[in-house]
Scaffold this motif. Structure first.
Motif, short mmCIF file in Angstrom:
data_model
loop_
_atom_site.label_atom_id
_atom_site.label_comp_id
_atom_site.label_asym_id
_atom_site.label_seq_id
_atom_site.Cartn_x
_atom_site.Cartn_y
_atom_site.Cartn_z
N LEU A 23 -0.93 1.84 -6.22
CA LEU A 23 -0.65 1.60 -4.80
C LEU A 23 -1.74 2.19 -3.92
CD1 LEU A 23 3.19 2.37 -4.81
CD2 LEU A 23 2.12 0.11 -4.67
N GLU A 24 -2.24 3.34 -4.34
CA GLU A 24 -3.27 4.03 -3.59
C GLU A 24 -4.59 3.27 -3.63
OE1 GLU A 24 -3.55 7.24 -1.10
OE2 GLU A 24 -1.83 6.83 -2.40
N SER A 25 -4.89 2.70 -4.82
CA SER A 25 -6.21 2.10 -5.04
C SER A 25 -6.40 0.81 -4.26
CB SER A 25 -6.41 1.83 -6.53
OG SER A 25 -5.50 0.83 -6.94
N ASP A 26 -5.32 0.16 -3.88
CA ASP A 26 -5.47 -1.12 -3.18
C ASP A 26 -4.54 -1.16 -1.97
OD1 ASP A 26 -5.73 -3.65 -2.27
OD2 ASP A 26 -4.97 -4.64 -4.08
N PRO A 27 -5.09 -0.85 -0.81
CA PRO A 27 -4.24 -0.84 0.39
C PRO A 27 -3.80 -2.25 0.80
CG PRO A 27 -6.52 -0.27 0.95
CD PRO A 27 -6.47 -0.44 -0.54
N LEU A 28 -4.36 -3.27 0.16
CA LEU A 28 -4.01 -4.65 0.57
C LEU A 28 -2.87 -5.24 -0.26
CD1 LEU A 28 -7.57 -6.13 1.19
CD2 LEU A 28 -5.93 -5.25 2.85
N ILE A 29 -2.28 -4.44 -1.13
CA ILE A 29 -1.18 -4.97 -1.93
C ILE A 29 -0.08 -5.48 -0.99
CG2 ILE A 29 0.73 -4.33 -3.48
CD1 ILE A 29 -1.24 -2.42 -4.83
N ASP A 30 0.32 -6.74 -1.21
CA ASP A 30 1.30 -7.30 -0.28
C ASP A 30 2.55 -7.82 -0.98
OD1 ASP A 30 0.32 -9.48 -1.56
OD2 ASP A 30 -0.52 -10.45 0.22
N GLU A 31 2.62 -7.63 -2.30
CA GLU A 31 3.83 -8.09 -2.96
C GLU A 31 4.10 -7.26 -4.20
OE1 GLU A 31 3.87 -12.36 -3.38
OE2 GLU A 31 5.66 -12.25 -4.67
#
Ligand SMILES: [Zn+2]
Lengths: 418, 312
Positions: A23-31
């Motif tokens: 979750l930390e590594s990719d702030p663009l996670i949207d789902e």
């Protein structure tokens, strides 16, 4: 790229660490979604062995969590969160006494806040209505007073809604954020548009979602007049494709009601425009009723439209009609409704259930109309005319298709007001 | 028609307590106090409350209390009206409300009332007519309604009435059976049912009954056992219960039982849970099913518990 993480040797706290790192590594996670391990195989590159032992999968800003890992993950996230919260609550009273925040970035409080935000995020993805976790996020954000942090809360709550679209606490968290920033940010209108779009996307995936629609109705009171009209027009086709979704028609009820607020239609210019809008909506509703046989939500929406139409337009002379009690608008309207009833009460020989329902809704609609005419002084005088014209036909339909609703006939036949 | 598997349901509820470690139980631990209220009230209606270790339950409930006076859903969780009412209801079942610091609890509740009469659920400010009900029901059980502005509270609830006769969670929000129960319940407790258009609301409510006999919560939705409670209790409070087919509803609820392992589900053949078990049994009690204690439609507690509280 897709990342597979073997889990066979993972203990709960390292599982949590893995999830938090993803979750930390990719702030663009949207789902985020929960996936049975057997499905990982089809989602991953075939080169990756042992997909059944994977705990997480992530690609293109989407994250999958193995259903097998939910329980250990939840336990670890809850413990991590609760123990950080405990420490935080002990530290907070000490800090509130200090005035300077020069050392804020390196203080033990900041470290703890970061831990709390990290653990509560993981926890809420697993247990969306864990209120204490949402509350502590509010606390932290409130302490920092940075508009970007409020916007981060909107992102996290969208992420939670992607896997738990009906979560009441999550929707409520969004409302809290919007209330907090409403006075502070310059692009509120844009934020409201995004909210409405989000609610619409979620309503698309999760049918008849009361919480999503309720959130959308809540937004209406913040909307400027132009946006209310835009929403009505923009989502008309969508409503036409979701005729069983009562919430979607209630949303229109809410928007249409706002156009009747004093500040709107007391302006003369607006009045004709709004009258036109109502006419179009009533015509559209009739088209839908005739096209989609036996849909309860459509008939209920028409009850609303008719009552308001009689009260605000047809029964009075706001709309340019001359003289008080000039019944022309009203007579025309009632004539049309009787025609609609007669059109809808016909049941073809090879009786389908839907047609029976249609006939029932048509009959109860007329009863409704008559009862409501009795409530409204402006139109009460016309009530007996309608009863005389269709009373018997309505009675026949009720006795034929829904004799258990015969008690409703009393509401039509007895005048409550004199 | 099948019978109520009363013994099986008692066993089902008693063993939930022992299963604290399974995943369903873990994922709902933040609202365990609601679960305890549902389970214990079901047991009481079935006449089996004695089977519970009263002392243990009461001391656990009291350990969910927050320093503010409100209750959390479990130990260490933040307080909220949702959990405060359940705590008070559980203590009422055991005739133990006197162990509460009543001024403290009622102050917690009354400070959540807003200027317009509405209630926030907790200090974070979300407003909902459900919270009005929770506050009014809680205070009434504590005999402390004088701590709030009842007139304003009623005024706010009335402002949430829709043209269809129903009520929503805020002004202009969609009518929903659960919200209607809360609004009608609050009006009943405060003696203000005359503000309701009973014919109109009764009409909307009776249209919730579908072909199978079950009730749904909103138009076009599937029937669900929990609405047997919300719709039915509302219909009783406004004196329009004859507008639905009660026999068919009894049959629908009985069809949702797990005859083998106990428990009731939302619809026939679904998985059972304590929430629907409570609403199923409570619904049957409202329908005067033989062998069950009568339940009060507004307070959602057995009638003898209410009488004990108010006739003291
Ligand atoms: Zn249910």
């Amino acid at each position: 790229m897709s990342e597979a993480v073997p889990s066979s040797y993972s203990d709960p706290s390292s599982l949590l660490y893995q999830l938090e790192s993803i979750l930390e590594s990719d702030p663009l996670i949207d789902e985020v979604g929960f996936v049975h391990p057997s499905q990982f195989a089809s989602m991953s590159d075939t080169s990756q062995a042992n997909t059944t032992e994977m705990s997480f999968w992530s690609k293109d800003h989407k994250v999958g969590i193995s259903t097998e890992s939910i329980h250990p993950l939840y336990t670890a996230a809850k413990h991590a969160f609760m123990s950080s919260l405990h420490q935080y609550k002990m530290l907070i009273p000490l800090h509130s006494k200090k005035v300077d925040n020069i050392s804020a970035t390196s203080s033990p409080l900041t470290g703890l806040e970061n831990e709390l935000m990290k653990h509560s995020r993981a926890l809420l993805l697993l247990s969306c209505d864990f209120g204490t976790a949402w509350n502590c996020r509010k606390e932290v954000v409130l302490n920092k007073q940075d508009i970007r942090l409020y916007l981060d809360e909107l992102s996290l709550s969208s992420l939670v809604l992607s896997c738990s679209p009906k979560s009441e606490r999550t929707w409520s968290h969004r409302r809290w954020v919007i209330k907090m920033i409403a006075g502070k940010c310059t692009n509120l209108e844009e934020i409201l548009k995004n909210e409405s779009d989000l609610a619409n996307r979620i309503a698309e995936k999760s049918k008849m979602n009361y919480r999503a629609w309720n959130h959308r109705c809540w937004l209406v009171s913040y909307m400027p007049e132009s946006q209310v009209i835009d929403e009505l027009i923009k989502y008309r086709d969508w409503a036409g494709l979701h005729v069983a979704d009562n919430s979607c028609f209630h949303y229109r009820t809410r928007l249409m009601s706002r156009t009747l607020e004093d500040s709107w239609y007391k302006q003369d210019l607006k009045a004709t425009e709004i009258c036109q809008l109502w006419k179009e909506e009533i015509t559209w509703s009739e088209i839908l009723i005739k096209r989609y046989i036996g849909r309860e939500a459509l008939w209920l929406y028409r009850r609303f439209l008719s009552v308001c139409w009689m009260k605000h337009f047809a029964g009075h002379s706001h709309t340019g009609g001359s003289g008080s009690g000039s019944g022309t608008h009203l007579d025309l309207f009632v004539e049309n409704e009787i025609k609609l009833f007669r059109w809808c009460k016909r049941i073809p020989d090879n009786v389908f259930e839907d047609y029976q329902a249609q006939a029932m809704f048509a009959a109860t609609y007329i009863i409704w109309l008559i009862k409501e005419m009795d409530e409204d002084e402006g139109v009460r005088s016309r009530r007996s005319v309608v009863v005389e014209k269709v009373g018997e036909e309505v009675e026949q339909v009720v006795n034929k298709v829904c004799p258990e609703k015969a008690f409703l006939l009393d509401l039509m036949l007895t005048k409550t007001k004199v | 028609m099948g019978q109520l598997a009363a013994e099986k349901h008692t066993k089902y509820i008693l063993q939930i307590e022992k299963k604290k470690d399974d995943i369903e139980s873990a994922l709902t631990e933040h609202l365990r106090i609601n679960g305890a209220y549902w389970g214990l009230t079901t047991l009481d209606i079935l006449g089996n409350l004695k089977a519970v270790e009263q002392e243990a339950v009461i001391s656990w409930v009291m350990s969910c209390q927050h320093e503010s006076g409100g209750f959390g859903g479990n130990i260490g969780h933040d307080p909220h009206l949702l959990y405060t009412l359940s705590a008070i209801q559980i203590l009422s079942l055991f005739n133990k409300t006197q162990i509460l610091n009543i001024p403290k609890v009622s102050t917690y509740i009354s400070t959540l009332q807003n200027k317009d009469g509405s209630f926030s659920g907790d200090k974070w400010g979300e407003i909902d007519t459900r919270f009005s009900y929770l506050a009014i029901c809680s205070l009434s059980l504590l005999n402390s309604l004088d701590k709030i502005n009842v007139e304003k509270a009623v005024e706010y609830i009335i402002s949430c009435k829709n043209l269809d006769g129903g009520f929503g969670c805020t002004p202009g929000a969609e009518s929903h059976s659960g919200q209607i129960f809360c609004c009608v319940g609050a009006l009943a407790i405060t003696g203000c049912l005359h503000y309701v258009d009973k014919d109109l609301l009764g009409w909307w409510l009776c249209e919730r009954q579908v072909k199978s006999g079950g009730l749904n919560g909103r138009p076009e939705k599937l029937p669900d056992v929990c609405y047997s409670w919300w719709v039915l209790s509302s219909l009783i409070m406004i004196d329009r219960v004859d507008w639905i087919d009660k026999e068919k509803l009894v049959k629908f609820i009985l069809e949702c039982q797990d005859i083998e392992n106990g428990g009731i589900s939302d619809r026939p053949d679904d998985a059972v849970d304590v929430f629907h078990t409570y609403f199923g049994v409570a619904g049957l009690s409202l329908l005067e099913y033989p062998g069950l204690k009568a339940i009060d439609p507004a307070y959602a507690l057995p009638v003898d518990v209410i009488n004990r509280l108010f006739l003291k």
